[in-house]
Design an enzyme around this catalytic site. Structure first.
Site, PDB file in Angstrom:
ATOM      1  N   ASN A  14      -6.779   6.791  12.606  1.00 16.74           N
ATOM      2  CA  ASN A  14      -5.710   5.785  12.571  1.00 16.74           C
ATOM      3  C   ASN A  14      -4.367   6.472  12.318  1.00 16.74           C
ATOM      4  O   ASN A  14      -4.307   7.689  12.196  1.00 16.74           O
ATOM      5  CB  ASN A  14      -6.011   4.706  11.525  1.00 16.74           C
ATOM      6  CG  ASN A  14      -6.178   5.296  10.145  1.00 16.74           C
ATOM      7  OD1 ASN A  14      -5.291   5.993   9.670  1.00 16.74           O
ATOM      8  ND2 ASN A  14      -7.321   5.046   9.524  1.00 16.74           N
ATOM      9  N   PHE A  29      -5.021  -0.903  -1.642  1.00 18.83           N
ATOM     10  CA  PHE A  29      -3.973  -1.170  -0.655  1.00 18.83           C
ATOM     11  C   PHE A  29      -4.529  -2.123   0.404  1.00 18.83           C
ATOM     12  O   PHE A  29      -5.709  -2.077   0.728  1.00 18.83           O
ATOM     13  CB  PHE A  29      -3.518   0.135   0.021  1.00 18.83           C
ATOM     14  CG  PHE A  29      -2.507   0.890  -0.798  1.00 18.83           C
ATOM     15  CD1 PHE A  29      -2.843   1.393  -2.044  1.00 18.83           C
ATOM     16  CD2 PHE A  29      -1.215   1.088  -0.320  1.00 18.83           C
ATOM     17  CE1 PHE A  29      -1.912   2.085  -2.817  1.00 18.83           C
ATOM     18  CE2 PHE A  29      -0.271   1.774  -1.074  1.00 18.83           C
ATOM     19  CZ  PHE A  29      -0.622   2.274  -2.326  1.00 18.83           C
TER      20      PHE A  29
END
Ligand SMILES: Cc1cc2nc3c(=O)[nH]c(=O)nc-3n(C[C@H](O)[C@H](O)[C@H](O)COP(=O)(O)O)c2cc1C
Length: 399
Positions: A210, A323
């Site tokens: 990613n 997160f």
């Protein structure tokens, strides 16, 4: 000698801007600091030690070999006394010396010996400043935690126009003030941080990954180290250099990250899980590069372990920060994640905004705890790191 004042050691080097340091010393004295000036031999060609002695009302040191009445080794006692050292102006020469650990005069020896934060305000001719070697030396100092106040653009004493002018006295005073009050509220604590994305191999040259750059996690790790913590940073592949003062473990895959995190989680007081760990990995990774002609029509994926959930379920007593990268309903999803993963704080951001988030230097985040939802402005990632750790320290104190 302690009268409550912080001691700022002001280093002055041999640049034409040395006369501006007189104003800096006056401003620091006015702001209530004890100021001790140390000069290079070259600096004394530009401003007399007497001027600084008068402005600071303290002795000024130039030589390492002067007789000390109290028989102390002065560069060590000065280094220990310093709450902060600021070098302004800082010549290309002193930048190079400090970057390479040289200590051949009072100023550079004190800079090497001190554990105090270091603020450097370079000033020089534009070509000297732009030289690769100078820029590399400045990068070395920054990577060790020094605050470098970039010189400004304008007309230089030599007649050239460009970057090289000493930053304004006000901006140097501001940086000194910010560094001098930097809290050491994580002293003695262990902070475990994850950063970056993971690479899940398809074959030796291809992977599923990613866009995570690791910038936020690296900023958190660096800030935690500055605040006195012992920091372990477990990071996926990232081009960023090791942050100053942290023990860094570099991994590739989610499974490796899990192993590295679990090995250190029990000792941690605060765990900040900023890594964007791949949710899936190819069920099998080919040991040979897959030929174009053999490309499989499909890649079967397998779920990666959810490291954050595992840590939440273990409830090891650390403050757990997760997160959430969301593209919609950011607040609702963050609250759900806080509960589901037994976190103490979720740092949520909307990754649908192409200007912010992955790979950028700034971000806009939402800080979600059980009691509050705080929406921060767009901030540099270093400032977000400070905000996160401020909350983590508060949560730690409430334990
Ligand atoms: C008039 C004059 C102005 C100078 N200005 C600068 C300057 O602004 N920045 C710099 O890096 N060097 C400057 N230099 C060169 C330094 O003085 C020289 O590199 C010296 O060795 C630096 O010593 P120090 O780093 O120990 O103070 C200047 C030299 C002269 C003669």
């Amino acid at each position: 000698m302690s009268d409550g004042r912080k001691t700022i050691v002001v280093g002055v080097t041999g640049g034409i801007a040395a006369y501006k340091t007189c104003e800096l010393v006056r401003a620091l004295v006015r702001d209530g600091y004890r100021v001790k000036v140390v000069m290079t031999e070259a600096a004394t060609r530009f401003v007399s030690p007497l001027t600084f002695r008068t402005l600071s009302a303290e002795p000024v040191t130039v030589s390492m070999w002067a007789d000390e009445p109290d028989a102390k080794i002065h560069h060590i006692s000065l280094a220990e006394e310093a709450d902060l050292m600021v070098i302004a102006p800082c010549t290309a020469n002193v930048i190079a010396k400090i970057a390479h650990g040289r200590a051949d005069d009072m100023l550079t020896t004190t800079a090497l010996a001190t554990e105090a934060p270091l603020v450097i305000a370079p000033a020089m001719n534009v070509h000297m400043w732009r030289k690769d070697v100078t820029q590399r030396n400045v990068a070395v100092l920054r990577s060790r935690g020094a605050v470098v106040i970039d010189p400004t653009h304008g007309e230089l004493a030599c007649g050239d126009v460009g970057e090289g002018r000493l930053a304004s006295v006000e901006s140097i005073v501001e940086a000194v003030a910010a560094e001098a009050v930097r809290v050491r509220d994580l002293m003695g604590k262990h902070v475990l941080v994850t950063a970056g994305g993971t690479h899940e191999p398809i074959d030796p040259v291809r992977y599923i990954g990613n866009h995570s750059s690791g910038k936020t996690g690296f900023a958190v790790a660096e800030e935690a180290a500055r605040r006195g913590a012992r920091v372990f940073l477990v990071t996926g592949p990232s081009h960023l250099p090791d942050p100053f003062g942290c023990e860094v473990v570099r991994v590739q895959t989610a499974l490796q990250m899990r192993a590295a995190v679990l090995a250190r989680a029990d000792a941690a007081d605060v765990i900040v899980m900023s890594a964007a760990v791949a949710d899936f990995r190819p069920a099998t990774a080919s040991s040979d590069k897959i030929k174009k002609t053999d490309a499989p029509a499909q890649i079967t994926l397998e779920r990666n372990p959810d490291i954050l959930s595992e840590l939440g379920a273990r409830n090891g007593g650390a403050v757990l920060v997760g997160f959430a990268a969301e593209t919609s309903e950011v607040e609702e999803n963050a609250k759900a994640k806080l509960e589901a993963k037994c976190c103490d704080l979720i740092v949520a951001n909307d990754v649908s905004d192409p200007v912010l988030g992955f790979g950028t230097d700034e971000n806009r985040v939402l800080l979600v705890t059980r009691d509050a939802v705080e929406r921060l402005d767009v901030l540099p990632k270093a400032a977000i790191a400070r905000e996160i750790l401020d909350r983590a320290v508060r949560l730690l104190e409430e334990r």
